[in-house]
Design a protein around this motif. Structure first.
Motif, PDB file in Angstrom:
ATOM      1  N   GLU A 213       0.843  -1.192   0.000  1.00 60.64           N
ATOM      2  CA  GLU A 213       0.000   0.000   0.000  1.00 60.64           C
ATOM      3  C   GLU A 213       0.877   1.241   0.000  1.00 60.64           C
ATOM      4  O   GLU A 213       2.012   1.219   0.473  1.00 60.64           O
ATOM      5  N   ASP A 214       0.323   2.332  -0.520  1.00 58.20           N
ATOM      6  CA  ASP A 214       1.065   3.586  -0.581  1.00 58.20           C
ATOM      7  C   ASP A 214       1.434   4.063   0.820  1.00 58.20           C
ATOM      8  O   ASP A 214       0.601   4.063   1.736  1.00 58.20           O
ATOM      9  N   GLY A 215       2.695   4.448   0.998  1.00 63.03           N
ATOM     10  CA  GLY A 215       3.160   4.986   2.262  1.00 63.03           C
ATOM     11  C   GLY A 215       3.675   3.967   3.250  1.00 63.03           C
ATOM     12  O   GLY A 215       4.141   4.346   4.334  1.00 63.03           O
ATOM     13  N   ALA A 226       2.771  -6.475  -4.568  1.00 62.54           N
ATOM     14  CA  ALA A 226       2.066  -5.369  -5.215  1.00 62.54           C
ATOM     15  C   ALA A 226       0.736  -5.848  -5.783  1.00 62.54           C
ATOM     16  O   ALA A 226       0.670  -6.894  -6.429  1.00 62.54           O
ATOM     17  N   THR A 231      -2.092   0.832 -10.397  1.00 64.92           N
ATOM     18  CA  THR A 231      -0.885   1.581 -10.061  1.00 64.92           C
ATOM     19  C   THR A 231       0.373   0.730 -10.176  1.00 64.92           C
ATOM     20  O   THR A 231       0.323  -0.497 -10.096  1.00 64.92           O
ATOM     21  N   VAL A 233       4.276   0.187  -8.397  1.00 63.81           N
ATOM     22  CA  VAL A 233       4.846   0.330  -7.057  1.00 63.81           C
ATOM     23  C   VAL A 233       6.328   0.661  -7.179  1.00 63.81           C
ATOM     24  O   VAL A 233       7.041   0.078  -8.000  1.00 63.81           O
ATOM     25  N   ASP A 236      10.808   4.726  -2.646  1.00 63.65           N
ATOM     26  CA  ASP A 236      11.148   6.142  -2.808  1.00 63.65           C
ATOM     27  C   ASP A 236      12.539   6.519  -2.322  1.00 63.65           C
ATOM     28  O   ASP A 236      13.107   7.533  -2.748  1.00 63.65           O
ATOM     29  N   LYS A 242      10.085   4.040   1.784  1.00 66.44           N
ATOM     30  CA  LYS A 242       8.660   3.724   1.807  1.00 66.44           C
ATOM     31  C   LYS A 242       8.202   3.307   0.418  1.00 66.44           C
ATOM     32  O   LYS A 242       8.857   3.606  -0.587  1.00 66.44           O
ATOM     33  N   LEU A 243       7.072   2.618   0.371  1.00 70.55           N
ATOM     34  CA  LEU A 243       6.467   2.256  -0.896  1.00 70.55           C
ATOM     35  C   LEU A 243       5.591   3.398  -1.387  1.00 70.55           C
ATOM     36  O   LEU A 243       4.893   4.037  -0.593  1.00 70.55           O
ATOM     37  N   ARG A 244       5.640   3.633  -2.681  1.00 70.21           N
ATOM     38  CA  ARG A 244       4.756   4.615  -3.299  1.00 70.21           C
ATOM     39  C   ARG A 244       4.035   3.965  -4.470  1.00 70.21           C
ATOM     40  O   ARG A 244       4.638   3.218  -5.236  1.00 70.21           O
ATOM     41  N   MET A 245       2.747   4.263  -4.599  1.00 76.81           N
ATOM     42  CA  MET A 245       1.942   3.716  -5.678  1.00 76.81           C
ATOM     43  C   MET A 245       1.727   4.815  -6.711  1.00 76.81           C
ATOM     44  O   MET A 245       1.249   5.911  -6.376  1.00 76.81           O
ATOM     45  N   LEU A 246       2.099   4.545  -7.956  1.00 77.76           N
ATOM     46  CA  LEU A 246       2.055   5.546  -9.016  1.00 77.76           C
ATOM     47  C   LEU A 246       0.993   5.190 -10.055  1.00 77.76           C
ATOM     48  O   LEU A 246       1.076   4.145 -10.697  1.00 77.76           O
TER      49      LEU A 246
END
Length: 336
Positions: A213-215, A226, A231, A233, A236, A242-246
């Motif tokens: 999940e994002d954050g 993922a 999105t 993954v 960052d 942290k994981l970020r979802m784009l």
């Protein structure tokens, strides 16, 4: 010109056999050599028609598709693509089929009409062509034992693969200790299968496994899978990443993308990153591998001859890695 991929269609429904056969015949480079109504007829046709790939219905009367798949993978493995219903039970059956060694699982169309098959035709054709000649192994009967606790050196792990990597992922993570390195996974699973995969794997492995999940903060002892869908993954930063979802467009037809994940850990972690590609069947993953190599990261990829296992590379150095030594190799790279 390459010989066409010969496919045997197995389904107890005459309508489904006709629709699937008709759809497959529209794929350039694919020819349907026969259709069978169940396991008995499929065994006979396999002997006489010598198909390269089989499509198999999970739910069949008599011997089910899963039972027949297990029999094949034990006695005479071959590339198999499964079709299952769009239900919770269907998701569980799909993960079990992948665990047994199926190349992929597709949901059966909600309505038995040609237009519904057209929606999955491109991806199905891609999988069938990649399946021809691919090494296939039966499900392992030996219990994988988790490694002793890791004296972690701070490296992060990213893994990418197709649905066909399911069997390998179970074996790989079964060998990870409870305090494994933070591990992010992009696997090209069908919609609705990631949660079932996590539930099934969580009961069998020592580390924690969660849906990314994002954050989310990347923590030792956790594997992040993922979710398929909307999105990509990325990681960052590293350390303390942290994981970020784009929400970007698909890459090589895939979202999330293996290449985008690999490129992000190469940029964030450089020599503190370990990437493992488990054999993507298209362009996704190739650019990511190049990014890992350019970023001075450790990179493990299938050998050109898949039967030889994998190759570990960094800078210009390479060394072979047998398939059954993947967990040990990754843990060694992540141990002080």
């Amino acid at each position: 010109m390459a010989a066409p991929v010969k496919v045997l269609v197995v389904d107890d429904s005459l309508t489904m056999r006709a629709l699937l056969s008709g759809a497959l015949e529209r794929i350039p480079g694919v020819t349907v050599v026969g259709s069978a109504d169940g396991a008995d007829e499929a065994r006979s046709m396999r002997e006489t028609l010598h198909p390269d790939v089989m499509t198999l219905d999970v739910e069949m009367p008599g011997m089910s598709g899963l039972e027949y798949l297990a029999e094949m993978m034990e006695k005479r493995p071959m590339p198999v693509i499964m079709f299952s219903t769009r239900t919770e039970a269907g998701a569980e059956a799909s993960i079990e089929a992948l665990r047994l060694g199926a190349i992929d699982c597709f949901p059966k169309p909600k309505v038995a009409v040609a237009a519904e098959f057209d929606k999955i035709l491109a991806k199905l054709g891609k999988r069938i062509k990649a399946a021809k000649g691919a090494p296939v192994k039966g499900a392992s009967t030996a219990k994988v034992v988790a490694a002793p606790p890791l004296d972690w050196n701070g490296r992060i792990v990213a893994i990418g693969g197709e649905a066909a990597a399911t069997q390998t992922l179970f074996d790989l993570f079964g060998g990870f200790p409870a305090n494994c390195p933070p591990t992010v996974v992009v696997q090209h699973l069908g919609a609705g299968l990631a949660g079932t995969m996590i539930d099934r794997m969580a009961a069998e492995i020592a580390p924690r496994i969660v849906l990314a999940e994002d954050g989310m903060t990347l923590e030792q002892g956790t594997i992040y899978l993922a979710p398929p869908g909307d999105t990509h993954v990325v990681v960052d930063a590293w350390p303390n990443g942290k994981l970020r979802m784009l929400p970007r467009d698909p890459v090589a037809g895939e979202r999330p993308s293996i290449s985008i994940l690999f490129a992000s850990i190469a940029k964030a972690a450089g020599a503190e990153a370990v990437g493992l590609l488990l054999g993507a069947d298209g362009e996704d993953g190739d650019a990511g591998v190049r990014a890992l190599q350019a970023g001075n990261s450790y990179c493990i990829v299938p050998a050109e001859n898949r039967a030889e296992g994998f190759l570990l590379s960094r800078r210009i150095a390479t060394q072979p890695v047998p398939a059954d030594q993947l967990a040990r190799t990754i843990l060694k790279l992540c141990n002080k």
